[in-house]
Scaffold this active site. Structure first.
Site, short mmCIF file in Angstrom:
data_model
loop_
_atom_site.label_atom_id
_atom_site.label_comp_id
_atom_site.label_asym_id
_atom_site.label_seq_id
_atom_site.Cartn_x
_atom_site.Cartn_y
_atom_site.Cartn_z
CB CYS A 404 -0.95 -0.01 1.20
SG CYS A 404 -2.56 -0.71 0.78
CE LYS A 407 -4.59 3.44 -1.00
NZ LYS A 407 -5.57 2.59 -1.69
CG ASP A 434 -17.80 2.80 4.18
OD1 ASP A 434 -16.96 2.06 4.73
OD2 ASP A 434 -18.65 3.48 4.80
CG ASP A 435 -13.61 -0.08 4.74
OD1 ASP A 435 -12.54 0.49 4.51
OD2 ASP A 435 -14.13 -0.12 5.87
CG ASP A 451 -7.53 -3.49 -1.74
OD1 ASP A 451 -6.83 -2.49 -1.96
OD2 ASP A 451 -8.37 -3.57 -0.83
N GLY A 524 -10.30 -15.10 -12.98
CA GLY A 524 -9.29 -14.07 -12.86
C GLY A 524 -8.63 -13.75 -14.18
CB SER A 526 -2.45 -14.31 -15.42
OG SER A 526 -2.69 -15.15 -16.54
#
Length: 724
Positions: A404, A407, A434-435, A451, A524, A526
């Protein structure tokens, strides 16, 4: 974790012994391009055997005799996997590490030493401690001394084995116990009639030194058993002992002794003059775990040190297809034996030098300290100069942080988000701010968050675990149960085979965390790029209302479930400045899931996970959303080991100044205050709870293994943070 060269080969070093440590230092100065180097070791440090007696005697601190493998690996551009290998399949070319599965290699080397756990002596495994591995012995000795100092133990010690190591350790322990007022309390037990039997002329001097320090010598006897109170001897009176150390011989680790590798009768791996394991062209071994078939030598650290340059050359040759060279160890070597206090004797070529003892100690100390400086003072390697003209402001002395710490600055991000159109869909109950977002799907409330982390540790499996815990933090903080995850991975440029190996490690690490939280990986994406990046898009299901930043009340108490300072430790680690033990301890916490902590805090009025904008940034957001102020007790805010000292030394994460600007805090200007703005990766939860519940919740969190603390309270006033 940036690489400019395509990775084509995996070099795996098993064990942080002297040969591997020196080889890694050489590798850092002259690496073979295109090679991914992995060091597997049980812990973040490796003890230097030459200084162990001095540490046992109290002349050196524990840190003084430890090689910091984390710093060494950073210098060498290697990754470290913390774990004790317990198997090898040389035909499939994999090393097995408990909890990590199989680590594949193209070329590997073994330097795991030996152990002195005399399992053949009844009771020794339960009541004794081998002098090797050194770190286990040093830990037990320190604990025993604390008990002696506290009056819980009498200070009665026995050493099994009167070789050089046994004599040095018996004298060292006697000297240390003298400092605690304990005399005539160490007994040395030897099967031969002479001490240090392989060192001609040493017996007389060593016996004189034993007498001087009150060490009782019992020779020409056999040990029958070890109990909690004594060493039982055949045909001789029992020797009382509370602390029994074994130095008689060295034993191969079970996983090597039982492997299919060629070995001698004691289980040590056969190597030829090139240090290659017999019958293999891609597997090396060095140090005490190896048996030199072309030139047999006793087990001694000096041979591992001398083997290091040849090992480096031959491993490089195996990776590049060039010619190897032989290792030709010297026939004899200088022994400098410490004698308890700061004195020593020397032996070589069948002769002993016993005076001047103090000068011989200084000589030994100089040699040992010079060796250890190789791992604390690395040469500065020149960075590649930019080609062509450079724009104003384009160069910076600060490295871009991982996690982080990389960021986008909070002020710039907020400004960009403010220009976004407002959410108009009725099924989007809560958007950015918010989160996580809150959606309604078929009457079910679902949280959604994303994230991703720039790699800061090259251990793919560990990085995957931390990235998963970090991403799920948003779901847990909202009071939701994790449901699904999409995984996004960017790998450094590497061959197809290395891609497959890396993805297996990442999927294992991420999958363990995600499935352990009750969710599933459902897909996902890649790609390859310049560096490792791992991200997750996660969903969770809500049974009731989401826990948000709003809802905190005046009088609420603030609970933090994890220490702060991870950004500072990680920034310093990238520069080779953080202590390896502190880094390893940090990784262990960052990889720990927090679903149980969120469950305990489900009664919170407001909650968030503390991540990239730091404790101050996330607390400021809570204060603004709930229209309250915060009163923080700075001394109650927990910090990671080493973080405050590193902050005091000036280490800062990339985003620190932007975080400080976005969330000002009123209070003293000091290192700990600076950590309030430190970006956290896989950070803890910050929860506002009723004052009457705070202590119970803190105790429950700590009982569950979380380093939770009550750090302050919410008060009336304009949104602001005040520190006391």
């Amino acid at each position: 974790m940036t690489t400019q060269t395509t990775l084509t080969r995996d070099l795996v070093l098993v064990g942080g012994g002297h040969a591997h440590a020196l080889m890694l230092r050489m590798w850092g100065m002259t690496p073979v391009q295109g090679v991914q180097v992995t060091l597997i070791n049980p812990g973040p440090t490796a003890p230097y055997s030459g200084m162990l007696p001095g540490h046992i005697a109290g002349h050196y601190t524990r840190e003084a005799l430890e090689i910091d493998l984390v710093k060494l690996a950073r210098f060498a551009g290697a990754r470290v996997i913390f774990g004790a290998a317990d198997g090898i399949d040389a035909d499939r070319k994999v090393i097995h590490v408990p909890g990590r599965g199989e680590i594949a290699y193209d070329v590997a080397s073994l330097d795991v030493g030996l152990h002195a756990r005399a399992a053949h002596i009844p009771g020794f495994s339960q009541f004794g401690i081998g002098a090797k591995p050194l770190d286990a012995y040093a830990d037990r000795w320190d604990a025993y001394l604390s008990e002696v100092d506290a009056g819980k133990k009498a200070g009665i010690v026995a050493v099994i084995g009167g070789g050089v190591a046994g004599c040095e350790l018996a004298l060292a322990m006697a000297h240390r116990l003298h400092g605690l007022g304990k005399t005539n309390c160490v007994t040395l037990i030897e099967t031969n009639t002479k001490l240090a039997n392989g060192t001609p002329g040493a017996d007389r001097t060593l016996r004189e030194e034993m007498l001087r320090l009150g060490v009782t010598v019992v020779s020409a006897v056999e040990v029958d058993a070890v109990t909690a109170e004594a060493v039982k001897l055949r045909g001789y009176s029992d020797v009382a002992s509370e602390f029994t150390v074994g130095t008689a011989g060295g034993f191969a680790h079970d996983w090597l002794a039982t492997s299919d590798l060629p070995k001698d009768a004691q289980g040590f791996v056969h190597v030829d003059e090139r240090l290659l394991v017999s019958g293999y062209e891609d597997l090396f071994a060095a140090g005490d775990c190896a048996a030199l078939m072309a030139s047999p030598r006793p087990k001694a650290g000096v041979f591992a040190v001398r083997a290091a340059p040849v090992l480096y050359h031959n491993i490089s040759a195996a990776l590049t297809g060039s010619e190897m060279k032989p290792f030709r160890p010297q026939a004899d070597y200088l022994k400098l034996m410490s004698l308890g206090d700061k004195s020593a004797m020397a032996a070589k070529w069948g002769r002993c030098l016993v005076a001047p003892k103090a000068q011989l100690w200084r000589w030994k100390d100089y040699i040992d300290q010079s060796f250890m400086r190789k791992f604390s003072e690395f040469p500065k390697m020149k960075a590649a100069a930019p080609v062509g003209p450079v724009a104003l402001g384009a160069q910076s002395d600060q490295m871009l942080c991982g996690g982080c710490g990389a960021k986008v600055a909070p002020g710039q991000l907020s400004a960009a988000l403010a220009e976004m159109p407002t959410v108009k869909r009725s099924d989007v109950l809560q958007g950015a701010g918010d989160d996580a977002a809150v959606l309604e799907v078929g009457g079910q409330k679902q949280v959604l968050s994303v994230d991703h982390l720039r790699g800061f540790v090259a251990d793919h499996g560990l990085m995957g675990r931390i990235a998963a815990v970090h991403a799920l933090g948003d779901v847990w903080a909202m009071g939701a149960k994790p449901q699904s995850a999409l995984l996004s991975v960017t790998l450094p440029r590497m061959t197809r085979e290395l891609q497959a190996r890396a993805m297996r490690e990442i999927l294992a690490g991420v999958g363990e965390v995600v499935r352990g939280a009750g969710a599933e990986i459902v897909g996902g994406h890649s790609t390859m790029g310049e560096e490792l990046t791992i991200g997750l898009t996660v969903t969770g299901l809500l049974d009731g209302a989401a826990i948000t930043l709003e809802g905190a009340k005046v009088g609420d108490v603030l609970i933090l479930t994890r220490p702060i300072g991870s950004g500072t430790v990680l920034a310093a680690e990238m520069q080779g400045k953080a202590n390896g033990r502190d880094v390893a301890a940090l990784y262990e916490i960052l990889a720990q899931p927090q679903g149980d902590a969120a469950e305990i805090l489900s009664v919170a009025h407001a909650m968030t996970d503390v991540t990239g904008f730091g404790l101050a940034g996330h607390l400021t957001a809570m204060c603004r959303a709930s229209e309250v102020a915060a009163d923080i007790s700075l001394e109650d805010v927990p910090t990671y080991a080493g973080a405050e000292a590193l902050a005091e030394a000036g280490h800062r994460s990339t985003i620190f100044e932007d975080n400080k600007l976005a969330a000002p805090v009123f209070g003293p200007e000091n290192a700990k205050m600076a950590l309030l703005h430190d970006p956290q990766t896989s950070g803890g939860f910050l929860a506002a709870v009723t004052a009457g519940e705070a202590e119970r919740l803190r105790e429950e969190l700590q009982a569950a293994g979380h380093k939770a603390a009550v750090i302050g309270r919410l008060i009336e006033g304009a949104p602001a943070i005040v520190c006391r």
